[in-house]
Design an enzyme around this catalytic site. Structure first.
Site, PDB file in Angstrom:
ATOM      1  N   GLY A  25       0.883  -1.159   0.000  1.00  0.00           N
ATOM      2  CA  GLY A  25       0.000   0.000   0.000  1.00  0.00           C
ATOM      3  C   GLY A  25       0.918   1.204   0.000  1.00  0.00           C
ATOM      4  O   GLY A  25       1.954   1.186   0.669  1.00  0.00           O
TER       5      GLY A  25
ATOM      6  N   ASN B  23       4.392   1.279   1.968  1.00  0.00           N
ATOM      7  CA  ASN B  23       5.614   1.105   1.194  1.00  0.00           C
ATOM      8  C   ASN B  23       6.630   2.190   1.552  1.00  0.00           C
ATOM      9  O   ASN B  23       7.825   1.919   1.706  1.00  0.00           O
ATOM     10  CB  ASN B  23       5.311   1.169  -0.311  1.00  0.00           C
ATOM     11  CG  ASN B  23       4.320   0.112  -0.748  1.00  0.00           C
ATOM     12  OD1 ASN B  23       4.024  -0.814   0.018  1.00  0.00           O
ATOM     13  ND2 ASN B  23       3.798   0.234  -1.959  1.00  0.00           N
TER      14      ASN B  23
ATOM     15  N   TYR C  97      -5.724  -6.641  -3.213  1.00  0.00           N
ATOM     16  CA  TYR C  97      -5.605  -6.409  -4.651  1.00  0.00           C
ATOM     17  C   TYR C  97      -4.904  -7.583  -5.298  1.00  0.00           C
ATOM     18  O   TYR C  97      -3.986  -8.169  -4.739  1.00  0.00           O
ATOM     19  CB  TYR C  97      -4.957  -5.054  -4.974  1.00  0.00           C
ATOM     20  CG  TYR C  97      -3.458  -4.938  -4.972  1.00  0.00           C
ATOM     21  CD1 TYR C  97      -2.750  -4.706  -3.805  1.00  0.00           C
ATOM     22  CD2 TYR C  97      -2.749  -4.973  -6.160  1.00  0.00           C
ATOM     23  CE1 TYR C  97      -1.375  -4.533  -3.816  1.00  0.00           C
ATOM     24  CE2 TYR C  97      -1.368  -4.805  -6.181  1.00  0.00           C
ATOM     25  CZ  TYR C  97      -0.686  -4.600  -5.012  1.00  0.00           C
ATOM     26  OH  TYR C  97       0.671  -4.429  -5.029  1.00  0.00           O
TER      27      TYR C  97
ATOM     28  N   ARG D 225     -11.156  -3.808  -2.553  1.00  0.00           N
ATOM     29  CA  ARG D 225     -10.793  -3.067  -1.357  1.00  0.00           C
ATOM     30  C   ARG D 225     -11.965  -2.366  -0.688  1.00  0.00           C
ATOM     31  O   ARG D 225     -11.773  -1.765   0.389  1.00  0.00           O
ATOM     32  CB  ARG D 225      -9.687  -2.067  -1.678  1.00  0.00           C
ATOM     33  CG  ARG D 225     -10.132  -0.888  -2.536  1.00  0.00           C
ATOM     34  CD  ARG D 225      -8.966  -0.133  -3.172  1.00  0.00           C
ATOM     35  NE  ARG D 225      -8.054   0.419  -2.192  1.00  0.00           N
ATOM     36  CZ  ARG D 225      -6.923   1.083  -2.530  1.00  0.00           C
ATOM     37  NH1 ARG D 225      -6.597   1.237  -3.815  1.00  0.00           N
ATOM     38  NH2 ARG D 225      -6.145   1.554  -1.616  1.00  0.00           N
TER      39      ARG D 225
ATOM     40  N   ASN E  65      -1.509  11.013  -6.504  1.00  0.00           N
ATOM     41  CA  ASN E  65      -1.959   9.679  -6.931  1.00  0.00           C
ATOM     42  C   ASN E  65      -3.464   9.548  -7.208  1.00  0.00           C
ATOM     43  O   ASN E  65      -4.190   8.806  -6.525  1.00  0.00           O
ATOM     44  CB  ASN E  65      -1.583   8.687  -5.820  1.00  0.00           C
ATOM     45  CG  ASN E  65      -1.004   7.405  -6.412  1.00  0.00           C
ATOM     46  OD1 ASN E  65      -1.245   7.099  -7.575  1.00  0.00           O
ATOM     47  ND2 ASN E  65      -0.269   6.674  -5.608  1.00  0.00           N
TER      48      ASN E  65
ATOM     49  N   ARG F 260      -6.860   8.190  -8.424  1.00  0.00           N
ATOM     50  CA  ARG F 260      -7.353   6.881  -8.834  1.00  0.00           C
ATOM     51  C   ARG F 260      -8.805   6.999  -9.293  1.00  0.00           C
ATOM     52  O   ARG F 260      -9.707   7.193  -8.472  1.00  0.00           O
ATOM     53  CB  ARG F 260      -7.277   5.871  -7.671  1.00  0.00           C
ATOM     54  CG  ARG F 260      -5.876   5.442  -7.317  1.00  0.00           C
ATOM     55  CD  ARG F 260      -5.296   4.513  -8.373  1.00  0.00           C
ATOM     56  NE  ARG F 260      -3.854   4.369  -8.235  1.00  0.00           N
ATOM     57  CZ  ARG F 260      -3.267   3.537  -7.373  1.00  0.00           C
ATOM     58  NH1 ARG F 260      -3.982   2.765  -6.612  1.00  0.00           N
ATOM     59  NH2 ARG F 260      -1.961   3.486  -7.317  1.00  0.00           N
TER      60      ARG F 260
ATOM     61  N   THR G  89       8.171  11.788 -10.774  1.00  0.00           N
ATOM     62  CA  THR G  89       8.985  10.799 -11.482  1.00  0.00           C
ATOM     63  C   THR G  89       8.650  10.876 -12.956  1.00  0.00           C
ATOM     64  O   THR G  89       7.543  11.246 -13.345  1.00  0.00           O
ATOM     65  CB  THR G  89       8.702   9.383 -10.958  1.00  0.00           C
ATOM     66  OG1 THR G  89       7.314   9.102 -11.149  1.00  0.00           O
ATOM     67  CG2 THR G  89       9.035   9.267  -9.479  1.00  0.00           C
TER      68      THR G  89
ATOM     69  N   GLY H   5       5.284  -0.100  -6.455  1.00  0.00           N
ATOM     70  CA  GLY H   5       5.991   0.493  -5.332  1.00  0.00           C
ATOM     71  C   GLY H   5       7.196   1.324  -5.735  1.00  0.00           C
ATOM     72  O   GLY H   5       7.885   1.871  -4.863  1.00  0.00           O
TER      73      GLY H   5
ATOM     74  N   ASP I 219       6.613   4.892  -4.654  1.00  0.00           N
ATOM     75  CA  ASP I 219       6.673   5.016  -3.202  1.00  0.00           C
ATOM     76  C   ASP I 219       8.117   4.986  -2.719  1.00  0.00           C
ATOM     77  O   ASP I 219       8.471   5.677  -1.760  1.00  0.00           O
ATOM     78  CB  ASP I 219       5.882   3.877  -2.544  1.00  0.00           C
ATOM     79  CG  ASP I 219       4.436   3.859  -3.014  1.00  0.00           C
ATOM     80  OD1 ASP I 219       3.836   4.928  -3.159  1.00  0.00           O
ATOM     81  OD2 ASP I 219       3.911   2.760  -3.269  1.00  0.00           O
TER      82      ASP I 219
END
Lengths: 339, 339, 339, 339, 339, 339
Positions: free
Chosen positions: B33, B37, B88, B105, B166, B168, B240, B277, B280
């Protein structure tokens, strides 16, 4: 063709796939060690391969011997005794993460062997070749002395000798290595080793003008080889040429130098499955090809092909035949299915 | 250095290797998660890492906690209760086949947590940093409220805050995300997120002239970052930069923008073992480096190296040390064996 | 859309990962065979897929049938009897080491089937397409005769026919192959096969000027295709174009030739997980697209995308949907995660 | 309740299932050691459990520590240094084939630890109980001296002490064991050990009339226990009573003797999954129950139930809760599913 | 002691644990065959063990040979050629579900071997014992003829002969078996076989009064043995006595009959890991003990102990030493750990 | 024979072997659920088996359907929709440690299905039997309503009905269960359930004099059955009789009661591989035998044999044939190998 190899055999414990150490509670348990790797390759090539070491009397060591027997290696000269066999833990790298090795080899049966343990006259009588590496004399003073016994017997029986110099800084200092290894060099016909090893153990330095950021120029390698021949009287010098792009991809080839003449192999771009034992497979290929009377260029191509194939195989041992290496020399490795 | 992270911890179920879902009846069961992470990475780096979530009272959740403890993460602030933990399913892609995620989830313990569940004053007292992501407020209105409680306490205790935005789409609409997330931005010191997220949740648009087919120009990223700082008052913005060649190969780097100045890391060509990950790990690396007082260029290089190494490691968690990331910064990842 | 495929189903036994044969005492036991592979793909695409073969009455064969049923393949036309099902051992190559296949398929139930075993009128009644390969007639004279029965019934029922010529030198000689296969060609609408197969079985030679070291020029492929159409009256000719870089990396695309017009697909650089069945996936994709009424360029792109995805999937069978292949056509395979 | 345990932690390497050593190249890699096993059980029971040992600075030892942390064991008192951690290879028996252990524990970090390594005053301050075994003093003279340091500190801090005597003939002679262990006995409150150990290390002999072919009569065990109390001043003596029918089936119970009064537990017929650590689980159960203030009969029942459950669990560590042991005491183990 | 065994070696494919055939797509791939099993046991006992068979030139057969070599079996007399090696699929039973075997051994290299393939004079010169079973002559007329060649050479060289009669109804009829096997009996010194086999192949019937529901009385077995000796001139007759309680539990012992005198072993209650090869292990134990000059009672106890231990070991081969069997004779198998 | 079963299908996640939950990071992922288990058994017995449920549109649910298809179950009546499928985690017990189940089934697709989802007239038209359990109506009020729809249609189409009452305290209260289930009983022909279920849901109490510590006397079971028949009008009542010795060993049999006459099966001592689904296998066996027209004693023997064999098979589904169950009835399970 009868070849004797001598060195330490270790239990190799590695996580599966690309897992880090003990990320999952399972280890692949195989065996390996430089000279054993050479011996197994030679047996696979059809040579009479005799492997000499010392191992304790327990089921783990017996399993190591049984596996050598499965390849057809002659294990009857292995001495039994001592408390333990050496272990190394291997974590295979991937992409930008390098492989990692943890050694737990101190106090092993071979490191504790005493001079006189092996009847080298009997072992080397009738042999065509004797191979050792710079790791064995580093294990203990007694192991160095046993190596000297073997070299003397090899000379007495007219056995050709190869040495993979393989300097290991975690086993001894540069000074001690030099002091022990240099006198052994007079017995050696085929020297296998990189420029760095030659410098650290044997005091050979490349011309400064030929030093690159990550290795030497061809002229630099040739200079080192010629100096080695001039200083120690080798008949030939071989070194592998590895370009490490990442833990997953390497370029790899080799040079065989016979005095005034350098033979370079094709260079292969390798997607790595397991790189441990690649150099040993090259050594075995070279010994086989030279004993088989092949010409230098053919010999180095065969040896490199053998080493390249090793990178595609799990474990220290190179599970390939002469035909498979020759096929790679012929095709360059285009990957068509063999039906 | 004491860092608190807060979010949802999921059970991750993935087929072995590159198998498709249930091609064989075996699943790798690990945990992960985004914020967990980050917390694990920080613990591996030596930080005091406190992870906050809510998990049910059953053996599966206990195993998740036990694994966090194994990394040295402080799990004493985790609330217990609720009916289930989120799951997941992950199918790892290869070559032209993309990875695939199925979420199960809904109704998780953390989504059902009530405001007031956590004593944020006690949790954040003495902390240096608080990290959360845009996923947590998306889980439920109550989860968003709990996040607001945490942010208020962070401000009260002078704790620096980072947010990985992030977005979603399967959890909430763009409109709702914007309405919930924008007010939280005033608490954030370090904003981590791509241009797409910034646009969808925070209404920042890059100049049309800087939009490429698969991303933005450097100037485009810098424009977005500057707008974010101007609008929300961040001290720094990081994102990133991933170039997805295939499911097996990506190029990866990052930018850290501190207001008028962009710092770009080296770009790495990564052969992927497990990409989940990666972002993260970058966040954790950045938090660590900034708390450690490193300069922006050093910080982004360290953070990217940490993220790059994650791609070579199975599972959500980044099992690397500060030394390993620094070695990669130093060597560029040539893959030599560490003995 | 109802498609009938006919051929041999084999038990496939392969070491895990990149291990050599029996390097470890574990084999992955799956099933496959050219025509079954085509049939499974078609079922996954939503077609009514009927697979015809003969299998013995034992638990191994029953497991093979059960797996076909799991994909929704209609197995009710499979005849039961005979002593054994064929086996093939597969060792997956890596880097410069090629994959290796050992066949143990002699005396199989289908090779021993007698003419009249199958009620082709009932089987093909209502079918839209019949697919077979050049492997089946090679299994035995009776198998060839059964194939002829099928072809006659297909014509009688107005069923379109495709043939993947697939010459296998270990099953029969070039002469025998030619004598058996040529008369069958008059029934074929869609011919699938490489230039080498066309030459060895059907006597078609490319212009010498178009022969390259590792294949033909585009003009060469087109010349072969046109000759095939001229000689045998095919409506279309398709061939995949594989460039084998190593056992780990291939470039792959295809040509569909409809008489005077060649359609070339995009070419993909594939990092291989399992290449077995790639050609069959292409065939299935092509049959599906043509039955679905797609234009030649769309059809060959779809078929190649299906085949490309197969290379990322373990086992003979292509476990993908129409949507997944279409997504690849659309995106070119950049590897983003599907959430 | 705060309990300190001190001893050696070993890497345990075992083939899967009932395979013999290296019959397949895979080993289950877990950790264990008598006192660590006790410590893990106590942490699972909810006690503050502090484990003290010395381990090298490498990834294998770190994994061992991480696993202890996962159970909630306090590992902050573990000293780091030395060259290696001990290893034991375990082959699990079945039916008439006994389990087999190969030790490779010489030269371990704890065996090489020097007196003064541990700050026992700090470690034992605030502790309620200290547990050690007769294995630790057998590792080296220094390890014995460190044990004496611990015992002196325990007395100084009023910490109760238990000792599992556990004589190991492969570590030292009966004479040396006696000379070292006897003076330590004065510090011990709860003595755990079988009649054979008591005889070999402590010179206690059962009445000849009470000696059976495979153990002693109840009166014999009681006599030994009373002699131990009379000679060494223990407050209580406990011993497990194992009837070994085969490697797959054992009967198992225990006696707790408090001076003039013997308490016998129920005897269980156990179908064994993994018997290693059964005795340690009993010790942990006993320590827990006594610290929890339970009566002797309840304590021995609880301790035996804990040990019985261990036999159904893979690995050295007993992964059970207080509730599970109590449920077994209550039900006698009828095996109904817990939903 | 030099022993030659002759027969068929099969690839054994078995699901893991207690899974049914292909319940999961993984098979354990090992090797076995009655006479090879005997040969491996003898090599493990320290005998010079020579195994004779015919195997094809492929990697699967080579792996079989390599494994024999790992045990120290002399494989230099194995002929290479033919198309395939036999296969058997094994599903291990549990509780009330019996084990299940599917043979796929027709057309194997040994079944297709021609008379004259083996130079029996060279093979048996210097041998002490020759062992075969009733399975080999059943494979083909040629295999029977080769067996006759071997028997003639054994007589010529004064080699003692044992035969495990082992009637297999799926290989030949009772009539054919009798016609082929009876003339071979004159060469046999030690006959191994049950009463049922003796009746079906050799026409020996027990007295009706001694027939029980599931076997014979002791007097019945002795009567059959005496008749066998009277009719065929054997020096001794041995048979194992199995009481099959379920697929998980058997009672097992044996009788050795030397003419007028019956020696019964202890009877063991066995919890089965893998029962295949139990009888072969008994045969090997008996051959070893008799060649070692042990008395009949000692010999049958040793042989039964060897066979009992086999039931605890995965695979066809009995991986035990002389010392392990003797320890079982001594202790009766109480299952204490060997440290 | 056409049988329709209706209920919930769950993903089952279980550690390998006897490991505790997440002791290792691997889970066996299979599927099961009472009514699906019955349906699979019936398909294996050769019946037309139609399974009705509701499952979401994702790859996990599709895999569940595919596996049902592999057994030949008709899955065309399964509705697709909803968010998730239920999950249960299973830890298999051993010896004195009981098996453990963690349910995560709330909010499943079937629990959220609306009345009218299934066209029961179409589904049950032509069916011979309808089977449901007391678990389905417990899932939600809508699921109960759907069950009532099915029962009404069954009556309308003259379909015989069986109900496995199966009270689950974690799904609903005793009161609610009674209120919902009692009215359904009037549709039921064959009632399957234990005395405890009958008491908790249906208000039937055994005579106090017939109550034993762990069950009832035979007279007690018969009294309960007769009361059930008297109260609800069942044609027959069946219950399995389990004696739980430990998690590894159970005794097992059953009673079939047809009104005034009780038929008891043989009682088997079972060494358990996997007990989940044992009762469902019994139900399937009983339905099959009754539809096949067998007499009560034969029917109960067949059903129990089927259930006994299930205990030797991994997973919920009973992978056995009619012949295998009949063989067990005949032999009593002596465990001889089937060749």
């Amino acid at each position: 063709m009868r070849v004797v190899t001598f060195g330490e055999l270790l239990l190799r414990l590695a996580p599966e796939g690309h897992l880090r150490f003990l990320q999952e509670p399972r280890l692949e348990a195989t065996f390996g060690g430089g000279e054993a790797n050479v011996g197994v390759s030679l047996a696979e090539f059809g040579a009479q391969s005799v492997y000499v070491t010392r191992l304790p009397e327990n089921d783990i060591a017996q399993a190591a011997i049984n596996q050598l027997r499965s390849f057809g290696v002659d294990t009857t000269k292995i001495a039994r005794g001592g408390d333990r066999m050496g272990i190394y833990f291997l974590e295979k790298g991937a992409a930008q993460r390098p492989s990692k090795v943890i050694y737990d080899r101190a106090h092993s049966a071979i490191a504790q062997a005493k001079p006189g343990t092996f009847d080298w006259d009997a072992i080397l009588d009738g042999a065509d070749w004797f191979h050792f590496s710079g790791i064995t004399p580093a294990l203990s003073d007694d192991a160095a002395q046993i190596t000297r016994e073997a070299l003397a017997a090899a000379r007495a029986h007219g056995v050709r000798v190869s040495c993979d110099i393989n300097y290991r800084a975690n086993l001894w200092s540069r000074e001690k290595a030099g002091a022990v290894m240099r006198p052994m060099m007079e017995y050696v016909d085929l020297f296998i080793g990189g420029a760095e090893d030659a410098e650290q153990e044997l005091g050979i330095t490349p011309p400064a003008s030929e030093v690159l950021e990550d290795g030497l120029t061809h002229a630099g390698y040739e200079s080192v080889a010629q100096q080695l021949i001039d200083t120690y009287g080798f008949q030939a010098v071989a070194c592998t040429l590895r370009e490490s792009i990442s833990a997953s991809d390497n370029n790899w080839g080799a040079m065989l130098y016979t005095g005034n003449q350098a033979y370079y192999s094709r260079k292969y771009a390798i997607h790595i499955v397991d790189r441990v034992g690649g150099g040993d497979s090259f050594s075995a290929g070279l010994i086989y090809a030279l004993l088989d009377g092949r010409q230098p260029q053919d010999a180095v191509e065969f040896a490199v092909a053998a080493g390249v194939l090793k990178h595609s195989i799990e474990g220290d041992y190179n599970r390939i035949t002469v035909q498979e290496a020759e096929r790679l020399v012929r095709t360059g490795g285009n990957g068509r299915v063999s039906r």
